[in-house]
Design a protein around this motif. Structure first.
Motif, PDB file in Angstrom:
ATOM      1  N   LYS A   1      49.427  54.301  44.621  1.00  0.00           N
ATOM      2  CA  LYS A   1      48.962  54.313  46.110  1.00  0.00           C
ATOM      3  C   LYS A   1      50.011  54.613  46.821  1.00  0.00           C
ATOM      4  O   LYS A   1      49.858  55.288  47.823  1.00  0.00           O
ATOM      5  N   GLU A   2      51.172  53.816  46.683  1.00  0.00           N
ATOM      6  CA  GLU A   2      52.233  54.254  47.515  1.00  0.00           C
ATOM      7  C   GLU A   2      52.839  55.545  47.471  1.00  0.00           C
ATOM      8  O   GLU A   2      53.556  55.980  48.234  1.00  0.00           O
ATOM      9  N   ARG A   3      52.602  56.230  46.078  1.00  0.00           N
ATOM     10  CA  ARG A   3      52.986  57.705  46.045  1.00  0.00           C
ATOM     11  C   ARG A   3      52.165  58.600  46.246  1.00  0.00           C
ATOM     12  O   ARG A   3      52.326  59.768  45.881  1.00  0.00           O
ATOM     13  N   GLY A   4      50.858  58.153  46.848  1.00  0.00           N
ATOM     14  CA  GLY A   4      49.886  59.262  47.227  1.00  0.00           C
ATOM     15  C   GLY A   4      48.926  59.555  46.298  1.00  0.00           C
ATOM     16  O   GLY A   4      47.936  60.434  46.535  1.00  0.00           O
ATOM     17  N   TYR A   5      48.904  58.743  45.125  1.00  0.00           N
ATOM     18  CA  TYR A   5      47.862  58.986  44.161  1.00  0.00           C
ATOM     19  C   TYR A   5      46.445  58.505  44.771  1.00  0.00           C
ATOM     20  O   TYR A   5      46.544  57.418  45.407  1.00  0.00           O
ATOM     21  N   LYS A   6      45.313  58.985  44.404  1.00  0.00           N
ATOM     22  CA  LYS A   6      44.226  58.507  44.730  1.00  0.00           C
ATOM     23  C   LYS A   6      43.163  58.459  43.345  1.00  0.00           C
ATOM     24  O   LYS A   6      42.860  59.293  42.822  1.00  0.00           O
ATOM     25  N   PHE A   7      43.218  56.992  43.107  1.00  0.00           N
ATOM     26  CA  PHE A   7      42.359  56.377  42.173  1.00  0.00           C
ATOM     27  C   PHE A   7      41.194  56.020  42.508  1.00  0.00           C
ATOM     28  O   PHE A   7      41.052  55.682  43.674  1.00  0.00           O
ATOM     29  N   HIS A   8      40.039  56.110  41.732  1.00  0.00           N
ATOM     30  CA  HIS A   8      38.837  55.539  41.917  1.00  0.00           C
ATOM     31  C   HIS A   8      38.704  54.217  40.888  1.00  0.00           C
ATOM     32  O   HIS A   8      38.570  54.543  39.652  1.00  0.00           O
ATOM     33  N   VAL A   9      38.612  53.007  41.259  1.00  0.00           N
ATOM     34  CA  VAL A   9      38.586  52.032  40.164  1.00  0.00           C
ATOM     35  C   VAL A   9      36.931  51.423  40.107  1.00  0.00           C
ATOM     36  O   VAL A   9      36.466  51.064  41.313  1.00  0.00           O
ATOM     37  N   PHE A  10      36.733  51.146  39.175  1.00  0.00           N
ATOM     38  CA  PHE A  10      35.412  50.653  38.678  1.00  0.00           C
ATOM     39  C   PHE A  10      35.934  48.889  38.139  1.00  0.00           C
ATOM     40  O   PHE A  10      36.551  48.721  37.140  1.00  0.00           O
ATOM     41  N   SER A  11      35.754  47.892  39.053  1.00  0.00           N
ATOM     42  CA  SER A  11      35.879  46.552  38.667  1.00  0.00           C
ATOM     43  C   SER A  11      34.687  45.731  38.387  1.00  0.00           C
ATOM     44  O   SER A  11      33.685  45.441  38.992  1.00  0.00           O
ATOM     45  N   ASP A  12      34.698  45.366  36.854  1.00  0.00           N
ATOM     46  CA  ASP A  12      33.851  44.504  36.245  1.00  0.00           C
ATOM     47  C   ASP A  12      33.621  43.135  37.289  1.00  0.00           C
ATOM     48  O   ASP A  12      34.756  42.412  37.325  1.00  0.00           O
ATOM     49  N   GLU A  13      32.601  42.837  37.266  1.00  0.00           N
ATOM     50  CA  GLU A  13      32.447  41.440  38.176  1.00  0.00           C
ATOM     51  C   GLU A  13      33.065  40.210  37.028  1.00  0.00           C
ATOM     52  O   GLU A  13      33.827  39.406  37.738  1.00  0.00           O
ATOM     53  N   THR A  14      32.923  40.357  36.044  1.00  0.00           N
ATOM     54  CA  THR A  14      33.638  39.582  34.906  1.00  0.00           C
ATOM     55  C   THR A  14      33.031  38.051  35.095  1.00  0.00           C
ATOM     56  O   THR A  14      33.337  37.217  35.769  1.00  0.00           O
ATOM     57  N   ARG A  15      32.278  37.797  34.544  1.00  0.00           N
ATOM     58  CA  ARG A  15      31.377  36.493  34.252  1.00  0.00           C
ATOM     59  C   ARG A  15      32.265  35.630  33.171  1.00  0.00           C
ATOM     60  O   ARG A  15      33.033  36.046  32.580  1.00  0.00           O
ATOM     61  N   PRO A  16      32.112  34.305  33.454  1.00  0.00           N
ATOM     62  CA  PRO A  16      31.174  33.565  34.321  1.00  0.00           C
ATOM     63  C   PRO A  16      31.800  33.410  35.627  1.00  0.00           C
ATOM     64  O   PRO A  16      31.156  32.729  36.516  1.00  0.00           O
ATOM     65  N   LEU A  17      33.180  33.579  35.959  1.00  0.00           N
ATOM     66  CA  LEU A  17      33.835  33.094  37.049  1.00  0.00           C
ATOM     67  C   LEU A  17      34.144  34.071  38.102  1.00  0.00           C
ATOM     68  O   LEU A  17      34.557  33.862  39.121  1.00  0.00           O
ATOM     69  N   LEU A  18      33.484  35.465  37.953  1.00  0.00           N
ATOM     70  CA  LEU A  18      33.364  36.364  38.740  1.00  0.00           C
ATOM     71  C   LEU A  18      34.885  36.837  39.541  1.00  0.00           C
ATOM     72  O   LEU A  18      34.992  37.087  40.734  1.00  0.00           O
ATOM     73  N   GLN A  19      35.829  36.749  38.547  1.00  0.00           N
ATOM     74  CA  GLN A  19      37.095  37.093  39.336  1.00  0.00           C
ATOM     75  C   GLN A  19      37.178  38.535  39.399  1.00  0.00           C
ATOM     76  O   GLN A  19      38.117  38.940  40.509  1.00  0.00           O
ATOM     77  N   GLY A  20      36.534  39.424  38.682  1.00  0.00           N
ATOM     78  CA  GLY A  20      36.728  40.704  39.166  1.00  0.00           C
ATOM     79  C   GLY A  20      36.044  41.233  40.638  1.00  0.00           C
ATOM     80  O   GLY A  20      36.538  41.806  41.358  1.00  0.00           O
ATOM     81  N   ALA A  21      34.906  40.406  40.721  1.00  0.00           N
ATOM     82  CA  ALA A  21      34.384  40.549  42.093  1.00  0.00           C
ATOM     83  C   ALA A  21      35.041  39.884  43.287  1.00  0.00           C
ATOM     84  O   ALA A  21      35.507  40.561  44.428  1.00  0.00           O
ATOM     85  N   ARG A  22      35.314  38.613  42.986  1.00  0.00           N
ATOM     86  CA  ARG A  22      36.047  37.806  43.750  1.00  0.00           C
ATOM     87  C   ARG A  22      37.405  38.182  44.370  1.00  0.00           C
ATOM     88  O   ARG A  22      37.891  38.053  45.638  1.00  0.00           O
ATOM     89  N   LEU A  23      38.327  38.592  43.284  1.00  0.00           N
ATOM     90  CA  LEU A  23      39.645  38.580  43.489  1.00  0.00           C
ATOM     91  C   LEU A  23      40.146  40.241  43.262  1.00  0.00           C
ATOM     92  O   LEU A  23      40.589  40.550  44.163  1.00  0.00           O
ATOM     93  N   THR A  24      39.778  41.052  42.204  1.00  0.00           N
ATOM     94  CA  THR A  24      40.081  42.382  42.141  1.00  0.00           C
ATOM     95  C   THR A  24      39.530  43.089  43.053  1.00  0.00           C
ATOM     96  O   THR A  24      40.334  44.039  43.746  1.00  0.00           O
ATOM     97  N   SER A  25      38.211  43.144  43.320  1.00  0.00           N
ATOM     98  CA  SER A  25      37.751  44.011  44.328  1.00  0.00           C
ATOM     99  C   SER A  25      38.237  43.557  45.677  1.00  0.00           C
ATOM    100  O   SER A  25      38.766  44.772  46.463  1.00  0.00           O
ATOM    101  N   TYR A  26      38.684  42.383  46.038  1.00  0.00           N
ATOM    102  CA  TYR A  26      39.302  42.198  46.989  1.00  0.00           C
ATOM    103  C   TYR A  26      40.589  42.637  47.191  1.00  0.00           C
ATOM    104  O   TYR A  26      41.203  43.115  48.353  1.00  0.00           O
ATOM    105  N   GLU A  27      41.550  42.391  46.193  1.00  0.00           N
ATOM    106  CA  GLU A  27      42.931  43.007  46.382  1.00  0.00           C
ATOM    107  C   GLU A  27      42.781  44.395  46.594  1.00  0.00           C
ATOM    108  O   GLU A  27      43.651  44.904  47.489  1.00  0.00           O
ATOM    109  N   LEU A  28      41.953  45.069  45.652  1.00  0.00           N
ATOM    110  CA  LEU A  28      42.087  46.604  45.922  1.00  0.00           C
ATOM    111  C   LEU A  28      41.542  47.029  47.058  1.00  0.00           C
ATOM    112  O   LEU A  28      42.057  47.978  47.830  1.00  0.00           O
ATOM    113  N   SER A  29      40.484  46.592  47.685  1.00  0.00           N
ATOM    114  CA  SER A  29      39.980  47.020  48.991  1.00  0.00           C
ATOM    115  C   SER A  29      41.127  46.519  50.115  1.00  0.00           C
ATOM    116  O   SER A  29      41.182  47.617  50.825  1.00  0.00           O
TER     117      SER A  29
END
Length: 366
Positions: free
Chosen positions: A182-210
């Motif tokens: 991102k710093e170098r101008g790349y445009k990625f699209h990321v699919f973040s699995d919600e990741t059961r049972p603690l939902l860290q992909g939903a709560r943390l990964t999607s949060y960081e990326l967004s």
């Protein structure tokens, strides 16, 4: 990236406590905790208030330094070390799978054991825990460089669980190439699995990326096959909590399923992590202990009401092990390891033990 992402675990201003961002409160609340006692430190690691294998190691190093300050200054060197070993053993028992926890504690103990001067032992331990944190920042940057060489602008990336700055420092491991890109101008699209049972992909990964300005779509774990089939994923990037000598890798539960799907659809599957996550004393994934968590995390956590009857049994392992045959490459701060991993991982440690500096020249990936 938000500034806190590089400072979510640190010493208090007076150096007598450890301050952490409580990850269990994200993404809705930003709350910091101050840890002063061994029990508070244990609970913070065990309850995932601080989490991510490298981040746990950083926190544990700070923890042991803070606890060392609480020891009686009059203790003999032998008694001081005995007390420190006892506290390290207690902290290590909080999470059995992630090898970074034990690695950081052992490194702090080794430092204490080789400090002959009682007057210097606290300052030496302080320097060591700060060095562990600083080294992790540099390792994450190097991993990000190597990882970025595996993808191109416009690629779709699928990730599982959370291996971004919150789980490490600064760039993160599995998410490091995305932030650097991102710093170098790349445009990625990321699919973040919600990741059961603690939902860290939903709560943390999607949060960081967004928050980092990276295009991200949150999906349920069982949607990974469809997005792969649709041709929306060109690579899978995941972190790791322990890598065995043969390349088998333990990561959050569901990772092995992602690897199997990727193999079916011909998508490269990469594991990204520092060498502190590699355990050459662990021959295969069969030797990695798998943490079992409270079954109520499946039935009740995150729900207003229980989602299953009280008598329904639950099986809740925190991790699974991805077989080395499913892994396209293991990305470390020293480079990208390829099969056979028994040879490439050993070669990485040969470089490390020889004192060869790690790092990937930026111009290689420009």
């Amino acid at each position: 990236m938000s500034e806190y992402l590089s400072d979510h675990v640190h010493l208090s201003d007076d150096g007598t406590a450890v301050v952490i961002l409580d990850q269990t409160q994200l993404p809705n609340r930003t709350q910091y905790l101050t840890l002063r006692t061994a029990r508070e430190m244990y609970d913070a690691i065990q309850s995932l208030q601080v989490r991510g294998a490298p981040c746990i190691g950083i926190c544990a190093a700070y923890d042991l330094y803070v606890l060392a300050q609480q020891a009686d200054a009059a203790l003999s060197a032998a008694d001081f070390l005995s007390k420190l070993r006892e506290q390290a053993k207690y902290l290590a028992s909080s999470r059995p799978t992630a090898v970074n926890l034990r690695w950081a504690l052992d490194r702090m103990l080794h430092t204490a054991e080789h400090c002959a001067d009682r007057a210097d032992r606290l300052s030496v331990l302080r320097d060591e825990c700060l060095a562990i944190h600083k080294e992790d920042i540099a390792m994450c940057r190097s991993i990000a460089e190597y990882g970025l060489s595996l993808v191109k602008d416009g690629d779709g990336i699928l990730t599982h669980c959370n291996a971004g700055p919150l789980a490490t420092s600064r760039y993160g491991t599995a998410l490091g190439p995305l932030f650097l890109g991102k710093e170098r101008g790349y445009k990625f699209h990321v699919f973040s699995d919600e990741t059961r049972p603690l939902l860290q992909g939903a709560r943390l990964t999607s949060y960081e990326l967004s928050r980092g300005g990276i295009d991200v779509t949150l999906i349920c774990d069982n949607m990974a096959s469809l997005v792969m089939k649709n041709g929306w994923v060109q690579a899978c990037f995941v972190g790791c909590d322990r890598v065995a000598a043969n390349g088998d890798a333990a990561n959050k539960i569901g990772t092995s399923g992602v690897a199997i799907l990727a193999k079916h659809y011909g998508i490269p599957f990469y594991v990204l992590g520092p060498t502190s996550t590699i355990d050459l004393n662990c021959a295969t994934g069969e030797d990695i202990p798998i943490e079992q968590r409270d079954p109520e995390e499946i039935k009740e956590k995150f729900y207003a009401e229980p989602m299953a009857l009280p008598e329904v049994k639950c099986y809740n392992p925190a991790f699974d092990v991805t077989d080395h045959t499913l892994i396209s490459g293991i990305v470390t701060e020293y480079g990208i390891c390829r099969p056979p991993y028994t040879e490439s991982l050993r070669a990485v440690f040969d470089k490390k033990h020889a004192g060869i500096p790690f790092g990937a020249p930026e111009e290689e990936h420009a």
